[in-house]
Structures are given as structure tokens and as C-alpha cells.
Scaffold this motif. Sequence first.
Motif, PDB file in Angstrom:
ATOM      1  N   LYS A 184      -0.462  -4.586  -5.334  1.00 46.86           N
ATOM      2  CA  LYS A 184      -0.128  -3.220  -4.940  1.00 46.86           C
ATOM      3  C   LYS A 184      -1.365  -2.361  -5.165  1.00 46.86           C
ATOM      4  O   LYS A 184      -1.882  -2.279  -6.275  1.00 46.86           O
ATOM      5  N   ILE A 185      -1.844  -1.725  -4.086  1.00 54.21           N
ATOM      6  CA  ILE A 185      -3.047  -0.899  -4.142  1.00 54.21           C
ATOM      7  C   ILE A 185      -2.694   0.510  -3.681  1.00 54.21           C
ATOM      8  O   ILE A 185      -2.208   0.704  -2.574  1.00 54.21           O
ATOM      9  N   PHE A 186      -2.957   1.502  -4.542  1.00 57.93           N
ATOM     10  CA  PHE A 186      -2.686   2.893  -4.216  1.00 57.93           C
ATOM     11  C   PHE A 186      -3.897   3.532  -3.537  1.00 57.93           C
ATOM     12  O   PHE A 186      -4.950   2.919  -3.402  1.00 57.93           O
ATOM     13  N   GLN A 187      -3.753   4.804  -3.142  1.00 61.16           N
ATOM     14  CA  GLN A 187      -4.789   5.513  -2.384  1.00 61.16           C
ATOM     15  C   GLN A 187      -6.069   5.677  -3.188  1.00 61.16           C
ATOM     16  O   GLN A 187      -6.054   5.762  -4.400  1.00 61.16           O
ATOM     17  N   GLY A 188      -7.184   5.726  -2.459  1.00 59.12           N
ATOM     18  CA  GLY A 188      -8.473   6.018  -3.059  1.00 59.12           C
ATOM     19  C   GLY A 188      -9.104   4.884  -3.846  1.00 59.12           C
ATOM     20  O   GLY A 188     -10.115   5.088  -4.502  1.00 59.12           O
ATOM     21  N   LEU A 212       0.862  -1.177   0.000  1.00 60.76           N
ATOM     22  CA  LEU A 212       0.000   0.000   0.000  1.00 60.76           C
ATOM     23  C   LEU A 212       0.902   1.232   0.000  1.00 60.76           C
ATOM     24  O   LEU A 212       1.236   1.755   1.054  1.00 60.76           O
ATOM     25  N   PRO A 213       1.329   1.711  -1.190  1.00 61.60           N
ATOM     26  CA  PRO A 213       2.263   2.837  -1.230  1.00 61.60           C
ATOM     27  C   PRO A 213       1.753   4.093  -0.527  1.00 61.60           C
ATOM     28  O   PRO A 213       2.529   4.799   0.080  1.00 61.60           O
ATOM     29  N   HIS A 214       0.475   4.375  -0.641  1.00 64.82           N
ATOM     30  CA  HIS A 214      -0.144   5.506   0.058  1.00 64.82           C
ATOM     31  C   HIS A 214      -1.419   4.964   0.696  1.00 64.82           C
ATOM     32  O   HIS A 214      -2.483   5.013   0.104  1.00 64.82           O
ATOM     33  N   PRO A 215      -1.337   4.442   1.914  1.00 67.47           N
ATOM     34  CA  PRO A 215      -2.439   3.654   2.480  1.00 67.47           C
ATOM     35  C   PRO A 215      -3.583   4.480   3.054  1.00 67.47           C
ATOM     36  O   PRO A 215      -3.904   4.376   4.227  1.00 67.47           O
ATOM     37  N   TYR A 216      -4.193   5.312   2.240  1.00 64.46           N
ATOM     38  CA  TYR A 216      -5.287   6.133   2.733  1.00 64.46           C
ATOM     39  C   TYR A 216      -6.478   6.022   1.793  1.00 64.46           C
ATOM     40  O   TYR A 216      -6.324   6.013   0.582  1.00 64.46           O
ATOM     41  N   GLY A 217      -7.675   5.959   2.342  1.00 63.89           N
ATOM     42  CA  GLY A 217      -8.886   5.971   1.546  1.00 63.89           C
ATOM     43  C   GLY A 217      -9.102   4.724   0.712  1.00 63.89           C
ATOM     44  O   GLY A 217      -9.706   4.790  -0.346  1.00 63.89           O
ATOM     45  N   ILE A 218      -8.627   3.591   1.178  1.00 63.10           N
ATOM     46  CA  ILE A 218      -8.758   2.336   0.439  1.00 63.10           C
ATOM     47  C   ILE A 218      -9.898   1.522   1.042  1.00 63.10           C
ATOM     48  O   ILE A 218      -9.944   1.324   2.253  1.00 63.10           O
ATOM     49  N   VAL A 219     -10.820   1.048   0.182  1.00 65.20           N
ATOM     50  CA  VAL A 219     -11.920   0.212   0.641  1.00 65.20           C
ATOM     51  C   VAL A 219     -11.926  -1.056  -0.198  1.00 65.20           C
ATOM     52  O   VAL A 219     -12.012  -0.993  -1.423  1.00 65.20           O
ATOM     53  N   VAL A 220     -11.818  -2.197   0.482  1.00 62.72           N
ATOM     54  CA  VAL A 220     -11.844  -3.497  -0.182  1.00 62.72           C
ATOM     55  C   VAL A 220     -12.892  -4.352   0.520  1.00 62.72           C
ATOM     56  O   VAL A 220     -12.828  -4.551   1.731  1.00 62.72           O
ATOM     57  N   ASN A 221     -13.870  -4.844  -0.243  1.00 58.83           N
ATOM     58  CA  ASN A 221     -14.931  -5.686   0.308  1.00 58.83           C
ATOM     59  C   ASN A 221     -14.334  -6.864   1.062  1.00 58.83           C
ATOM     60  O   ASN A 221     -13.316  -7.423   0.650  1.00 58.83           O
ATOM     61  N   ASP A 222     -14.978  -7.256   2.158  1.00 59.01           N
ATOM     62  CA  ASP A 222     -14.475  -8.350   2.999  1.00 59.01           C
ATOM     63  C   ASP A 222     -14.356  -9.680   2.280  1.00 59.01           C
ATOM     64  O   ASP A 222     -13.592 -10.537   2.698  1.00 59.01           O
ATOM     65  N   ASP A 280       0.506 -10.269  -8.398  1.00 62.50           N
ATOM     66  CA  ASP A 280       1.303  -9.211  -9.028  1.00 62.50           C
ATOM     67  C   ASP A 280       0.470  -8.161  -9.764  1.00 62.50           C
ATOM     68  O   ASP A 280       0.909  -7.597 -10.767  1.00 62.50           O
ATOM     69  N   VAL A 281      -0.709  -7.870  -9.275  1.00 58.07           N
ATOM     70  CA  VAL A 281      -1.577  -6.862  -9.880  1.00 58.07           C
ATOM     71  C   VAL A 281      -1.277  -5.499  -9.252  1.00 58.07           C
ATOM     72  O   VAL A 281      -1.004  -5.399  -8.060  1.00 58.07           O
ATOM     73  N   VAL A 282      -1.330  -4.440 -10.074  1.00 60.32           N
ATOM     74  CA  VAL A 282      -1.154  -3.076  -9.586  1.00 60.32           C
ATOM     75  C   VAL A 282      -2.445  -2.314  -9.876  1.00 60.32           C
ATOM     76  O   VAL A 282      -2.907  -2.275 -11.014  1.00 60.32           O
ATOM     77  N   ILE A 283      -3.020  -1.713  -8.824  1.00 60.78           N
ATOM     78  CA  ILE A 283      -4.236  -0.913  -8.974  1.00 60.78           C
ATOM     79  C   ILE A 283      -3.874   0.515  -8.569  1.00 60.78           C
ATOM     80  O   ILE A 283      -3.612   0.791  -7.408  1.00 60.78           O
ATOM     81  N   TYR A 284      -3.858   1.394  -9.560  1.00 56.81           N
ATOM     82  CA  TYR A 284      -3.412   2.769  -9.350  1.00 56.81           C
ATOM     83  C   TYR A 284      -4.501   3.630  -8.709  1.00 56.81           C
ATOM     84  O   TYR A 284      -5.648   3.216  -8.594  1.00 56.81           O
ATOM     85  N   PRO A 285      -4.166   4.862  -8.277  1.00 60.60           N
ATOM     86  CA  PRO A 285      -5.069   5.682  -7.470  1.00 60.60           C
ATOM     87  C   PRO A 285      -6.463   5.885  -8.066  1.00 60.60           C
ATOM     88  O   PRO A 285      -6.627   6.049  -9.269  1.00 60.60           O
ATOM     89  N   ASN A 286      -7.432   5.871  -7.160  1.00 59.06           N
ATOM     90  CA  ASN A 286      -8.833   6.193  -7.442  1.00 59.06           C
ATOM     91  C   ASN A 286      -9.503   5.272  -8.445  1.00 59.06           C
ATOM     92  O   ASN A 286     -10.533   5.626  -9.005  1.00 59.06           O
ATOM     93  N   ALA A 287      -8.955   4.092  -8.652  1.00 57.56           N
ATOM     94  CA  ALA A 287      -9.613   3.110  -9.523  1.00 57.56           C
ATOM     95  C   ALA A 287     -10.740   2.443  -8.744  1.00 57.56           C
ATOM     96  O   ALA A 287     -10.705   2.349  -7.517  1.00 57.56           O
ATOM     97  N   VAL A 288     -11.745   1.972  -9.487  1.00 55.12           N
ATOM     98  CA  VAL A 288     -12.883   1.275  -8.895  1.00 55.12           C
ATOM     99  C   VAL A 288     -13.022  -0.064  -9.599  1.00 55.12           C
ATOM    100  O   VAL A 288     -13.060  -0.121 -10.828  1.00 55.12           O
ATOM    101  N   VAL A 289     -13.091  -1.130  -8.808  1.00 55.94           N
ATOM    102  CA  VAL A 289     -13.300  -2.478  -9.332  1.00 55.94           C
ATOM    103  C   VAL A 289     -14.593  -2.981  -8.704  1.00 55.94           C
ATOM    104  O   VAL A 289     -14.703  -3.055  -7.482  1.00 55.94           O
ATOM    105  N   VAL A 290     -15.573  -3.308  -9.553  1.00 60.11           N
ATOM    106  CA  VAL A 290     -16.892  -3.663  -9.039  1.00 60.11           C
ATOM    107  C   VAL A 290     -17.374  -4.956  -9.671  1.00 60.11           C
ATOM    108  O   VAL A 290     -17.295  -5.131 -10.881  1.00 60.11           O
TER     109      VAL A 290
END
Length: 157
Positions: A71-75, A52-62, A95-105
Amino acid sequence: MHESTSLINRQIGPINKFLNWVFTGNKPRIFRRLVGLFFHIELPILVYPIVLPHPYGIVVNDRVKLGRNVKIFQGVTIGSKQFGRNSGVATIGDDVVIYPNAVVVGGIFIGRGAAIAPGSVVINDVPNDATVAGNPARIILPRSTRHNSAAPSFSRS
């Protein structure tokens, strides 16, 4: 300790080590909630460490399944979809990278080595080693071009 776990621990700082410790194992839920309030972060109980390079504002369903070395970035939000096509929660490969403010639904699969561009909204499966961007996310770099080992040559003329 597993080899990939020790590699991750060398690459991340003390905040990441602390967050990985909090969200792995059977820590009391109230403890996870208090830490989540400070960092504005909500993660499932982790099986593998994540970065978590910038571990703020991250929401991941349980119920989301996270692979190794994610690797999950902020937002970032990784949520569920209740009804219709692709209902359920995502499965994120290794080895997935999810950059800032992305939404996966939804109940989709993000393949191994994939990259999700900043601000993307992912509602369909992402193949291995692909890069996706946009709303809705589309493949912008397929596997064959992303891992091309031949570097471009530049010459002065």
C-alpha cells in the motif's frame, strides 16, 4: 484469478483497478506515460496488484521489486542510489505500508509487514513487521510490540 488478487480487487476502488491494469502486463509505454501525467505517478510494470489510496505524486523506480499487497500513499518516492553504500534500488516485501511523503532510497530491503511513517527517509534495511519513522528512519516499533495480540485493558476507577 489468484486469491490475494481477488481480495485486493474487492478492497480498492475503480481508480486503483484502472491503475493496476495500466501498470501490469505489456501495455504500451506511451499509454503508461499519459496516465502518469494525469495522476503524476510513475510505477514499474507490476507483478502483483498494489493499493494506492491516494494515487497522486507517486514515483517508483522502474527496477524496484514490489511484493504482494503493498500500500503506497500519495507523494511517496522510491528511488535508486547510484554510488556508495546501499547503491541500487529497493526491494519491498509483502504487506508493506508506505505512508504519505515517505522516501525510500537505495538498494535496501523493506521487510514483510513493515510500516514506514509519513515523511520518513529510509536509507537502511527495515526488518519484518517493524515500524520506522524519522530522517533518517529509525525503528520506533519493533516486531514484538507491533503485533502484540493482547489489547490493553481500561477500567474506570
